[in-house]
Design a protein around this motif. Structure first.
Motif, PDB file in Angstrom:
ATOM      1  N   ASN A  28       0.686  -1.199   0.031  1.00  0.00           N
ATOM      2  CA  ASN A  28       0.033  -0.150   0.117  1.00  0.00           C
ATOM      3  C   ASN A  28       0.766   1.125   0.202  1.00  0.00           C
ATOM      4  O   ASN A  28       0.322   2.503  -0.434  1.00  0.00           O
ATOM      5  CB  ASN A  28      -0.977  -0.030   1.356  1.00  0.00           C
ATOM      6  CG  ASN A  28      -1.963  -1.049   1.169  1.00  0.00           C
ATOM      7  OD1 ASN A  28      -2.343  -1.417   0.050  1.00  0.00           O
ATOM      8  ND2 ASN A  28      -2.888  -1.217   2.089  1.00  0.00           N
ATOM      9  N   THR A  29       2.287   1.076   0.238  1.00  0.00           N
ATOM     10  CA  THR A  29       3.108   2.249   0.404  1.00  0.00           C
ATOM     11  C   THR A  29       3.675   2.514  -1.090  1.00  0.00           C
ATOM     12  O   THR A  29       3.880   1.304  -1.639  1.00  0.00           O
ATOM     13  CB  THR A  29       4.185   1.970   1.240  1.00  0.00           C
ATOM     14  OG1 THR A  29       3.799   2.064   2.663  1.00  0.00           O
ATOM     15  CG2 THR A  29       5.319   3.262   1.031  1.00  0.00           C
ATOM     16  N   ASP A  56       1.235   0.922  -6.771  1.00  0.00           N
ATOM     17  CA  ASP A  56       0.449   1.343  -5.273  1.00  0.00           C
ATOM     18  C   ASP A  56      -0.538   0.338  -5.209  1.00  0.00           C
ATOM     19  O   ASP A  56      -1.250  -0.207  -6.161  1.00  0.00           O
ATOM     20  CB  ASP A  56      -0.016   2.584  -5.412  1.00  0.00           C
ATOM     21  CG  ASP A  56      -0.660   3.153  -4.073  1.00  0.00           C
ATOM     22  OD1 ASP A  56       0.265   3.044  -3.183  1.00  0.00           O
ATOM     23  OD2 ASP A  56      -1.859   3.035  -3.871  1.00  0.00           O
ATOM     24  N   ARG A 281       3.424  10.972  -2.675  1.00  0.00           N
ATOM     25  CA  ARG A 281       2.754  10.752  -1.280  1.00  0.00           C
ATOM     26  C   ARG A 281       1.158  10.281  -1.550  1.00  0.00           C
ATOM     27  O   ARG A 281       0.677  11.041  -2.537  1.00  0.00           O
ATOM     28  CB  ARG A 281       2.728  11.838  -0.358  1.00  0.00           C
ATOM     29  CG  ARG A 281       2.120  11.694   1.013  1.00  0.00           C
ATOM     30  CD  ARG A 281       2.356  13.008   1.624  1.00  0.00           C
ATOM     31  NE  ARG A 281       3.693  13.395   1.919  1.00  0.00           N
ATOM     32  CZ  ARG A 281       4.261  14.469   1.348  1.00  0.00           C
ATOM     33  NH1 ARG A 281       3.712  15.149   0.431  1.00  0.00           N
ATOM     34  NH2 ARG A 281       5.240  14.605   1.865  1.00  0.00           N
ATOM     35  N   ASP A 282       0.767   9.226  -0.893  1.00  0.00           N
ATOM     36  CA  ASP A 282      -0.428   8.751  -1.175  1.00  0.00           C
ATOM     37  C   ASP A 282      -1.316   9.716  -0.239  1.00  0.00           C
ATOM     38  O   ASP A 282      -1.043  10.446   0.357  1.00  0.00           O
ATOM     39  CB  ASP A 282      -0.987   7.446  -1.232  1.00  0.00           C
ATOM     40  CG  ASP A 282      -0.808   6.739   0.152  1.00  0.00           C
ATOM     41  OD1 ASP A 282      -0.763   7.427   1.036  1.00  0.00           O
ATOM     42  OD2 ASP A 282      -0.438   5.311   0.323  1.00  0.00           O
ATOM     43  N   ASN A 286       1.213   8.019   3.110  1.00  0.00           N
ATOM     44  CA  ASN A 286       2.260   7.068   2.956  1.00  0.00           C
ATOM     45  C   ASN A 286       3.409   7.546   2.009  1.00  0.00           C
ATOM     46  O   ASN A 286       2.740   8.135   0.808  1.00  0.00           O
ATOM     47  CB  ASN A 286       1.791   5.815   2.434  1.00  0.00           C
ATOM     48  CG  ASN A 286       1.078   4.934   3.635  1.00  0.00           C
ATOM     49  OD1 ASN A 286       1.434   4.935   4.739  1.00  0.00           O
ATOM     50  ND2 ASN A 286      -0.210   4.494   3.292  1.00  0.00           N
ATOM     51  N   GLU A 287       4.503   7.734   2.080  1.00  0.00           N
ATOM     52  CA  GLU A 287       5.497   8.235   1.302  1.00  0.00           C
ATOM     53  C   GLU A 287       6.239   7.361   0.685  1.00  0.00           C
ATOM     54  O   GLU A 287       6.700   6.087   0.973  1.00  0.00           O
ATOM     55  CB  GLU A 287       6.554   9.271   2.111  1.00  0.00           C
ATOM     56  CG  GLU A 287       6.173  10.571   2.615  1.00  0.00           C
ATOM     57  CD  GLU A 287       7.074  11.428   2.881  1.00  0.00           C
ATOM     58  OE1 GLU A 287       8.409  11.106   3.303  1.00  0.00           O
ATOM     59  OE2 GLU A 287       6.833  12.702   3.476  1.00  0.00           O
ATOM     60  N   SER A 288       6.498   7.412  -0.660  1.00  0.00           N
ATOM     61  CA  SER A 288       7.226   6.473  -1.424  1.00  0.00           C
ATOM     62  C   SER A 288       8.799   6.375  -1.236  1.00  0.00           C
ATOM     63  O   SER A 288       9.165   7.339  -0.358  1.00  0.00           O
ATOM     64  CB  SER A 288       6.927   6.810  -3.061  1.00  0.00           C
ATOM     65  OG  SER A 288       7.755   8.009  -3.234  1.00  0.00           O
TER      66      SER A 288
END
Length: 303
Positions: A28-29, A56, A281-282, A286-288
């Protein structure tokens, strides 16, 4: 300096539709990988296009600029500051919120930030007018470049009169009677901090600075918001790409992020080595992973 950012998406949505029966499983990240960068001179402006692939697991990528859900916290553009009662003292990080759609329509309001005090933060909103007080002049950021671009922001906000967030230094542009109180629209140059989670893509620039003492060069950051030799205000190339899908589930594809400026050649020339650092960022924040492009010159990637 004029700066324009835009986004094109290639393959992600079409691929997801064609492969929906064999959807891959991703974390999910989000995860990104560098695909390429190119440069063009178009109509007197410079265009830098960054291409990256993404994966993602739950598809919650993208923020639509005009969707009220993505204007409120944690996606708000700025946080504000409030005086805290001690000489020259103030508290930062005051988060505004958006007035609900039904309320804005009923009251005939434009969509705008609404600020209320909290249990911890009771006081007057901080603006450049506080600099007239010697105690605040000593503690507040100086009203000079680059603070004129990054710290002092002219804006309009709504406050309730009973919250006592303003004083006689504020300009009241509108007063609306509401439930035994007055809703006030006020203007000012507020002391703010940019909220990094208002963006979902961050792009940082570096150039190889060579000197007589260091002919091999040293990678040096260039901040578009504060490093202008002409001391002009310019936005960074952090930005937003739109919602990629309304469906849940794994998603992948290619993002091409276009950055247009009149300053690329003027600042770096065609032969200075550059590199970009990027992350996304989602919506769950959450940061890639962070990727760094290979070094390049504008001449090398010119099309």
């Amino acid at each position: 300096m004029r700066v324009i950012k835009s986004l094109c998406l290639f393959g992600g949505l079409a691929w997801m539709i064609s492969a929906c029966f064999e959807s891959p499983e991703y974390p999910n990240t989000p995860k990104i990988a560098f695909e390429g960068v190119s440069f063009r001179e178009v109509n007197g402006s410079d265009s830098l296009t960054l291409s990256m692939s993404f994966q993602d697991g739950d598809g919650d990528l993208g923020l639509d600029a005009n969707d009220p859900r993505y204007q409120a916290a944690p996606y708000n553009s700025y946080t504000y500051a409030i005086k805290n009662g001690s000489p020259g003292g103030f508290d930062k990080g005051i988060v505004p919120f958006r007035i609900a759609d039904d309320d804005t329509q009923a009251l005939g309001l434009d969509r705008i930030d609404f600020i209320r005090p909290t249990t911890q933060n009771q006081g007057i909103l901080l603006t450049d007018k506080a600099l007239d007080d010697p105690a605040y002049y000593a503690t507040m950021p100086a009203d000079i470049y680059p603070n004129t671009c990054t710290t002092y922001h002219f804006d309009s906000v709504y406050v309730l009169e009973s919250d006592n967030l303003i004083d006689e230094t504020f300009t009241v542009k509108r007063r609306i009677a509401i439930q035994g109180d007055n809703l006030l629209k006020v203007e000012g140059r507020f002391v703010v901090e940019r909220n990094p989670t208002s963006f979902n893509i961050e792009v940082d620039f570096e150039y190889l600075l060579k000197t007589d003492q260091n002919p091999n060069g040293e990678w040096t950051s260039y901040d578009w918001t504060r490093d202008s030799e002409a001391k002009t205000c310019a936005p960074s190339f952090d930005g937003r790409f739109p919602v990629l899908t309304q469906d849940d589930g794994s998603l992948d594809g290619i993002i091409r992020y276009h950055m247009v400026s009149e300053g690329f050649v003027g600042i770096f020339g065609m032969s200075t080595q550059l590199r970009l650092t990027i992350k996304i960022r989602d919506r769950a924040l959450n940061e890639s992973n962070t990727i760094v492009t290979p070094p390049f010159t504008l001449a090398e990637i010119r099309r």
